[in-house]
Design an enzyme around this catalytic site. Structure first.
Site, PDB file in Angstrom:
ATOM      1  N   GLY A  45       0.854  -1.184   0.000  1.00  0.00           N
ATOM      2  CA  GLY A  45       0.000   0.000   0.000  1.00  0.00           C
ATOM      3  C   GLY A  45       0.885   1.227   0.000  1.00  0.00           C
ATOM      4  CB  SER A  46       3.059   2.500  -1.638  1.00  0.00           C
ATOM      5  OG  SER A  46       2.776   1.618  -2.722  1.00  0.00           O
ATOM      6  NE  ARG A  47       1.248  11.009  -2.919  1.00  0.00           N
ATOM      7  CZ  ARG A  47       0.900  12.083  -2.221  1.00  0.00           C
ATOM      8  NH1 ARG A  47       0.275  11.931  -1.066  1.00  0.00           N
ATOM      9  NH2 ARG A  47       1.180  13.288  -2.659  1.00  0.00           N
TER      10      ARG A  47
END
Length: 231
Positions: A187-189
């Site tokens: 889960g990240s960007r």
């Protein structure tokens, strides 16, 4: 042999140790309790799903910038690029792509060109959906020069759950659009910085597909037809 190679290809190598560990624990749990074994099998299946590494049909053109990640276009704004890259105080257009736990987390090169600089910056682990994540969170910043001369930046950003950034690039690498270059767990960007006058082809809230969704086309006035390659 090809079947085994294809099997490993569809799973990113960062997932091998997790999948093997989950499978071993599931086997041990099943020997004691069938229900616990089933839970372990579900967890193993989810791990395989998370580290999936699918091929994509990549549009090929020196003028294109494509999405480096799957996810939602969370924000589009003018912002300063990461200071560690030495680009000064000139603002750029920042396109922020948020990845949830169910997105493909393999990252791809957004354009044809050459890697000019890389910088890993240790930091916090705020929720990647927050604006301050671009400034304070752990990140891996990459500066590249496109084949047509434009300089763009793409940044892997760790999030609240993501605690490991993998980047396989080196300074001086010649890269091609859509090539896999890393992954972020879990889960990240990913932020993409483009020159201010860039005409974007995406909008806030849009779902992006890494390696396929076109973010910008610097040669839009010349053609709207591209070749595609499976990568």
């Amino acid at each position: 042999m090809k079947q085994y190679n294809d099997l490993f290809k569809i799973i990113h190598r960062e997932g091998y140790i997790f999948i093997a560990s989950f499978a071993l624990v599931s086997f041990l749990l099943a020997s004691f309790n069938e229900k616990l074994g089933c839970i372990g099998c579900i967890a193993t299946a989810w791990c395989i799903y998370f580290f999936r590494n699918p091929d994509r049909f990549v549009p090929i053109s020196d003028d294109l910038v494509i999405s480096p990640a799957d996810g939602i276009i969370q924000e589009i704004k003018e912002a300063l690029p990461p200071p560690e890259l030495g680009l000064g105080d000139v603002e750029m257009i920042r396109v922020s792509i948020f990845l949830n736990l169910f997105n493909v987390h393999v990252n791809r090169i957004p354009a044809n060109g050459k890697i000019l600089a890389l910088h890993y910056n240790p930091g916090k682990f705020f929720n990647a959906s927050l604006d301050k994540a671009s400034i304070y969170n752990e990140r891996q910043s990459v500066l590249m020069e496109m084949a047509q001369g434009q300089k763009i930046v793409f940044v892997q950003i760790a999030g609240l759950i993501a605690r490991r950034i993998v980047c396989d690039l080196e300074e001086g690498n010649e890269v091609k659009t859509g090539e896999r270059y890393g992954i972020i767990r879990f889960g990240s960007r990913v932020d993409v910085y483009l020159p201010l006058k860039t005409a974007l082809l995406v909008s806030k809230g849009q779902t992006a597909i890494g390696g396929e969704t076109i973010i910008a086309d610097f040669g839009r006035k010349k053609t709207t037809e591209f070749k595609f390659e499976r990568k």
